[in-house]
Design an enzyme around this catalytic site. Structure first.
Site, short mmCIF file in Angstrom:
data_model
loop_
_atom_site.label_atom_id
_atom_site.label_comp_id
_atom_site.label_asym_id
_atom_site.label_seq_id
_atom_site.Cartn_x
_atom_site.Cartn_y
_atom_site.Cartn_z
N TYR A 107 -18.54 12.04 -0.35
CA TYR A 107 -17.27 12.01 0.13
C TYR A 107 -17.16 12.98 1.37
O TYR A 107 -17.24 14.01 1.08
CB TYR A 107 -16.15 12.25 -1.03
CG TYR A 107 -14.92 11.90 -0.57
CD1 TYR A 107 -14.28 10.56 -0.27
CD2 TYR A 107 -13.84 12.99 -0.04
CE1 TYR A 107 -13.22 10.29 0.15
CE2 TYR A 107 -12.61 12.87 0.35
CZ TYR A 107 -12.36 11.46 0.62
OH TYR A 107 -11.14 11.20 1.09
N TRP A 158 -8.56 13.04 -7.98
CA TRP A 158 -7.54 13.13 -7.09
C TRP A 158 -6.38 13.37 -7.84
O TRP A 158 -6.27 12.62 -9.01
CB TRP A 158 -7.34 11.76 -6.35
CG TRP A 158 -8.05 11.88 -4.95
CD1 TRP A 158 -7.38 11.81 -3.84
CD2 TRP A 158 -9.39 11.67 -4.60
NE1 TRP A 158 -8.32 11.83 -2.69
CE2 TRP A 158 -9.44 11.66 -3.24
CE3 TRP A 158 -10.61 11.47 -5.30
CZ2 TRP A 158 -10.66 11.80 -2.38
CZ3 TRP A 158 -11.77 11.57 -4.68
CH2 TRP A 158 -11.76 11.63 -3.05
N ASP A 197 -1.89 6.97 2.80
CA ASP A 197 -2.60 7.50 3.97
C ASP A 197 -2.61 6.84 5.44
O ASP A 197 -2.16 7.79 6.22
CB ASP A 197 -4.25 7.66 3.76
CG ASP A 197 -4.33 8.50 2.38
OD1 ASP A 197 -3.29 8.76 1.72
OD2 ASP A 197 -5.37 8.60 2.13
N GLY A 221 -0.22 10.01 -0.26
CA GLY A 221 -0.94 9.06 -0.98
C GLY A 221 -0.95 7.65 -0.33
O GLY A 221 -1.82 6.92 -0.62
N GLU A 274 -8.99 -1.99 -5.64
CA GLU A 274 -8.07 -0.92 -5.00
C GLU A 274 -6.90 -1.45 -4.47
O GLU A 274 -5.62 -0.84 -4.84
CB GLU A 274 -8.96 -0.12 -3.84
CG GLU A 274 -8.36 1.10 -3.44
CD GLU A 274 -9.24 1.89 -2.53
OE1 GLU A 274 -10.22 1.23 -2.01
OE2 GLU A 274 -8.76 2.83 -1.90
N TYR A 307 -5.77 -0.81 4.86
CA TYR A 307 -5.13 -0.13 3.62
C TYR A 307 -3.67 0.55 4.00
O TYR A 307 -3.66 1.43 5.13
CB TYR A 307 -5.96 0.73 2.80
CG TYR A 307 -6.34 1.85 3.00
CD1 TYR A 307 -6.90 2.60 1.87
CD2 TYR A 307 -6.36 2.72 4.16
CE1 TYR A 307 -7.22 3.74 2.07
CE2 TYR A 307 -6.35 4.05 4.23
CZ TYR A 307 -7.02 4.80 3.25
OH TYR A 307 -7.45 5.99 3.10
N TRP A 308 -2.70 0.39 3.15
CA TRP A 308 -1.24 0.86 3.33
C TRP A 308 -0.61 0.55 4.38
O TRP A 308 0.43 0.75 4.87
CB TRP A 308 -1.33 2.33 3.37
CG TRP A 308 -1.99 3.05 2.10
CD1 TRP A 308 -2.94 3.93 1.86
CD2 TRP A 308 -1.41 3.00 0.83
NE1 TRP A 308 -3.28 4.37 0.68
CE2 TRP A 308 -2.23 3.77 -0.19
CE3 TRP A 308 -0.23 2.18 0.36
CZ2 TRP A 308 -1.99 3.85 -1.57
CZ3 TRP A 308 0.11 2.51 -1.21
CH2 TRP A 308 -0.77 3.27 -2.05
N TYR A 329 -15.10 7.23 -4.14
CA TYR A 329 -14.06 8.35 -4.45
C TYR A 329 -14.67 9.17 -5.78
O TYR A 329 -14.18 9.06 -6.74
CB TYR A 329 -12.51 8.19 -4.73
CG TYR A 329 -12.00 7.02 -3.81
CD1 TYR A 329 -11.65 7.72 -2.54
CD2 TYR A 329 -11.56 5.96 -4.10
CE1 TYR A 329 -11.09 6.78 -1.47
CE2 TYR A 329 -11.14 5.11 -3.02
CZ TYR A 329 -10.71 5.75 -2.03
OH TYR A 329 -10.30 4.98 -0.75
N GLN A 335 -0.53 16.38 -3.00
CA GLN A 335 -0.22 14.67 -3.26
C GLN A 335 1.19 14.76 -4.00
O GLN A 335 1.51 15.63 -4.69
CB GLN A 335 -1.32 14.05 -3.78
CG GLN A 335 -2.14 13.22 -2.95
CD GLN A 335 -3.13 12.49 -3.57
OE1 GLN A 335 -3.39 12.58 -4.64
NE2 GLN A 335 -3.63 11.51 -2.96
C1 9WN Z 1 -7.63 10.40 0.87
C2 9WN Z 1 -8.16 8.17 -4.13
C3 9WN Z 1 -7.13 8.26 -2.81
C4 9WN Z 1 -5.92 8.10 -3.23
C5 9WN Z 1 -4.84 7.77 -2.02
C6 9WN Z 1 -5.61 6.52 -0.96
C7 9WN Z 1 -7.16 7.20 -0.69
C8 9WN Z 1 -8.06 9.45 0.32
C9 9WN Z 1 -8.94 8.40 1.23
O1 9WN Z 1 -7.67 7.45 -2.04
O2 9WN Z 1 -7.09 8.53 -0.29
O3 9WN Z 1 -6.83 11.32 -0.02
O4 9WN Z 1 -10.17 9.05 1.38
O5 9WN Z 1 -8.56 7.40 1.89
O6 9WN Z 1 -5.04 6.73 0.19
O7 9WN Z 1 -3.61 7.08 -2.33
O8 9WN Z 1 -5.10 9.13 -3.91
O9 9WN Z 1 -7.90 7.11 -5.09
#
Ligand code: 9WN
Length: 424
Positions: free
Chosen positions: A90, A41, A178, A176, A396, A352-353, A37, A116
């Site tokens: 990204y 964000w 996702d 957030g 993460e 994730y999530w 990332y 967000q």
């Molecule tokens: C899309 C950056 C972000 C967090 C989110 C998490 C993930 C992004 C992704 O990463 O989301 O926004 O590419 O999956 O789910 O909570 O803000 O850390």
């Protein structure tokens, strides 16, 4: 092992957390993770600012100011502020969002078109609270105040798609959380789509196609509020998003006192959101409401505990919620708090999530517990979260059964909130 017992271990952990945050600092903002990332964000930056407020005060301020540089004239704070200098690795990047073509977006600062969870007023409150230089803190509150007010006005107007005082998210990324199973049904209701974005990892690819499709639809409608209200196929009232919004309204009411403004409108906004949460999302637990299907989404996830962030939630709601947390989330897992009810069919300890435990949601629940005077829960969440990062590093997220780290390493909010937990 008592994760809070050894002061020199604490010092080493704190040093390691600061090293991660220094390595992820671009000079203007902190990226969540250098590899995966590489931009800024929105809610990540709020968590980072909270974590830095006691250790790197000026940088905590800079973090939020660089995010607000991406705020749209509508008041929307975008979920990503892109760093033009970052390797364009990204997806979806600036060429997909094309914010520059939208009159409401800032000039020269490429952003996404989504938002967000609005934790930022809480972060400003944190920065105010831990400032040593009170004049600088007052100047910072005055500077960010119009940005926060505009952000809240945007949510109350453009996002009250249900007309009952709650803000709707229009994309899973806005939550957030996702890939939460709470979004499965509204995503499945979308038309079949297929994009080859070459995403091969531990996330759900078919969902990724739908995520991109939704974002492109919104973009092609010019990110307009009329389109969102009348046509956009994904509109959900999420208890976590709204719980965070409510907490930020209360922070704004407190900040109003700091700068001599009227705090009542924000107290009233908090009451409206509380009323909306109880009337629209509470049915023995908090569920997300799918506005397009006109029904609650019957799955219990970590998002359902967001309303606990409101210290004004009645005891008749707090009691059953804490019972649910203990019996279906904490009890059956070794490492709190799984992102989905452990016995749900959709629970998946790896994706994730959909199962893993996260430092940011643990931290939010710890704040919520403190607000309700639930001292034992507050301590348990702090101790267990520190145990996770001591054992597995600033990952993460974490396997809720064995605590193994998942996703990327050296993740900013895991490091930042560790600093806050260590400070007590
Ligand atoms: C899309 C950056 C972000 C967090 C989110 C998490 C993930 C992004 C992704 O990463 O989301 O926004 O590419 O999956 O789910 O909570 O803000 O850390």
């Amino acid at each position: 092992m008592d994760a809070r017992s050894a002061p020199d271990e604490d010092t080493a952990l704190e040093r390691a957390a600061l090293d991660v945050l220094d390595a992820n600092w671009t000079g203007t903002a902190t990226v969540p993770s250098v590899g995966r990332y590489p931009h800024q964000w929105s809610w990540d930056s709020a968590f980072v600012a909270i974590g830095l407020s006691r250790r790197r005060w000026s940088r905590a301020c800079e973090e939020l100011l660089s995010l607000f540089a991406g705020q749209w004239s509508t008041g929307m704070v975008p979920h990503i502020v892109f760093d033009p200098a970052a390797r364009d690795s990204y997806y979806p990047g600036p060429s997909i969002w094309r914010s520059g073509e939208c009159a409401a977006a800032p000039r020269g600062v490429p952003t996404s078109g989504l938002t967000q969870p609005p934790l930022h007023a809480c972060a400003v409150w944190w920065i105010w609270r831990y400032a040593r230089d009170r004049d600088a803190a007052l100047a910072f509150v005055r500077r960010t105040w119009p940005c926060l007010v505009a952000q809240h006005r945007y949510l109350a107007s453009a996002r009250d798609l249900g007309g009952e005082g709650l803000a709707a998210i229009v994309h899973p990324w806005e939550s957030g959380l996702d890939d939460s199973p709470a979004w499965d049904a509204p995503l499945a209701a979308l038309p079949m789509v297929g994009y080859a974005c070459g995403l091969e990892d531990w996330r759900s690819d078919s969902h990724h196609d739908r995520w991109v499709w939704l974002a492109l639809r919104y973009r092609d409608a010019g990110y307009g509020p009329g389109y969102l209200r009348d046509e956009h196929p994904f509109a959900v009232e999420d208890p976590m998003f709204n719980g965070i919004w409510l907490a930020s309204c209360l922070a704004l009411a407190d900040l109003a006192g700091v700068i001599g403004a009227d705090g009542r409108p924000f107290e009233e906004a908090a009451e409206r959101i509380r009323g909306g949460l109880l009337a629209r999302l509470w049915e023995g637990a908090f569920y997300a409401r799918d506005l397009r299907a006109g029904s609650l989404i019957p799955i219990r996830t970590i998002g359902g505990f967001g309303p606990l962030l409101d210290p004004g939630m009645p005891a008749t709601v707090v009691g059953p919620l804490v019972e649910l947390l203990e019996s279906c989330f904490l009890g059956p897992s070794g490492y709190p708090v799984p992102s989905c009810e452990v016995r749900a069919l959709q629970f998946d300890r790896e994706r994730y999530w959909r199962g893993p435990s996260w430092v940011n949601t643990n931290w939010l629940l710890r704040q919520a517990a403190a607000g309700h005077g639930l001292g034992a829960l507050e301590r348990l969440l702090a101790t267990a979260t520190l145990r996770l990062v001591r054992q597995a590093g600033f990952r993460e997220c974490f396997d809720p059964f064995d605590g193994m780290g998942r996703g990327c390493r050296d993740f900013s909010w895991s490091a930042a909130l560790t600093l806050d937990l260590l400070a007590g």
